[in-house]
Design an enzyme around this catalytic site. Structure first.
Site, PDB file in Angstrom:
ATOM      1  N   CYS A 193      26.415 -28.550  43.929  1.00 39.93           N
ATOM      2  CA  CYS A 193      27.639 -27.732  43.941  1.00 39.93           C
ATOM      3  C   CYS A 193      28.321 -27.774  42.577  1.00 39.93           C
ATOM      4  CB  CYS A 193      28.614 -28.230  45.006  1.00 39.93           C
ATOM      5  SG  CYS A 193      28.016 -28.114  46.694  1.00 39.93           S
ATOM      6  N   CYS A 237      29.077 -33.210  46.023  1.00 43.22           N
ATOM      7  CA  CYS A 237      27.782 -32.515  45.995  1.00 43.22           C
ATOM      8  C   CYS A 237      27.357 -32.197  44.556  1.00 43.22           C
ATOM      9  CB  CYS A 237      27.901 -31.234  46.829  1.00 43.22           C
ATOM     10  SG  CYS A 237      26.517 -30.101  46.679  1.00 43.22           S
TER      11      CYS A 237
END
Length: 142
Positions: free
Chosen positions: A68, A65
């Site tokens: 993230c 991600c």
């Protein structure tokens, strides 16, 4: 007197509220209870940390991600400003799919704030350290 879980050995410690800022150590292993960084959460330690009296902010994330990864240093900076009143932890949703499923994580990054085992707030999307800190403080008002 809040219960605080050791980030090293997962032993539950009781620390008087007025001593939280005094760099308390674990009664079992001697590790610092607050290390200025998020705790890595796994199936073996998640429930213990989430059920402690000290609020726990969990970043549900995954290695693949992009947002993230961008938020990771911000989350670590937020840990330095929120400790010792809030514990921050990271849970890899790929490695710990059962826990992510238990909380219905559908998008990442998602942050959930727990207090004594109960979810008290949830937000999704990357944030800066100051946004994380402000959000936690807005959720923590009694």
């Amino acid at each position: 007197m809040p219960t605080i879980v050791c980030p090293e050995c997962s032993t539950t410690n009781r620390v008087p509220e007025d001593r939280l800022a005094d760099d308390p150590k674990c009664g079992r292993c001697g590790a610092r209870l607050f290390q200025g960084k998020p705790v890595i959460l796994t199936a073996s330690n998640f429930d213990r940390h989430a059920s402690a009296e000290l609020p726990l902010l969990v970043d549900f994330w995954a290695e693949w991600c992009g947002p993230c990864k961008m938020m990771a240093p911000q989350f670590e900076a937020a840990a330095r400003s929120l400790e010792p009143h809030v514990r921050l932890g990271k849970l890899d949703t790929e490695a710990e799919q059962q826990i992510a499923g238990r909380y219905g994580i559908r998008s990442i990054p998602t942050m959930i704030l727990f207090k004594a085992g109960r979810e008290v707030g949830r937000t999704s999307g990357a944030m800066t350290a100051s946004q994380i800190t402000a959000w936690v403080r807005s959720q923590s008002r009694d």
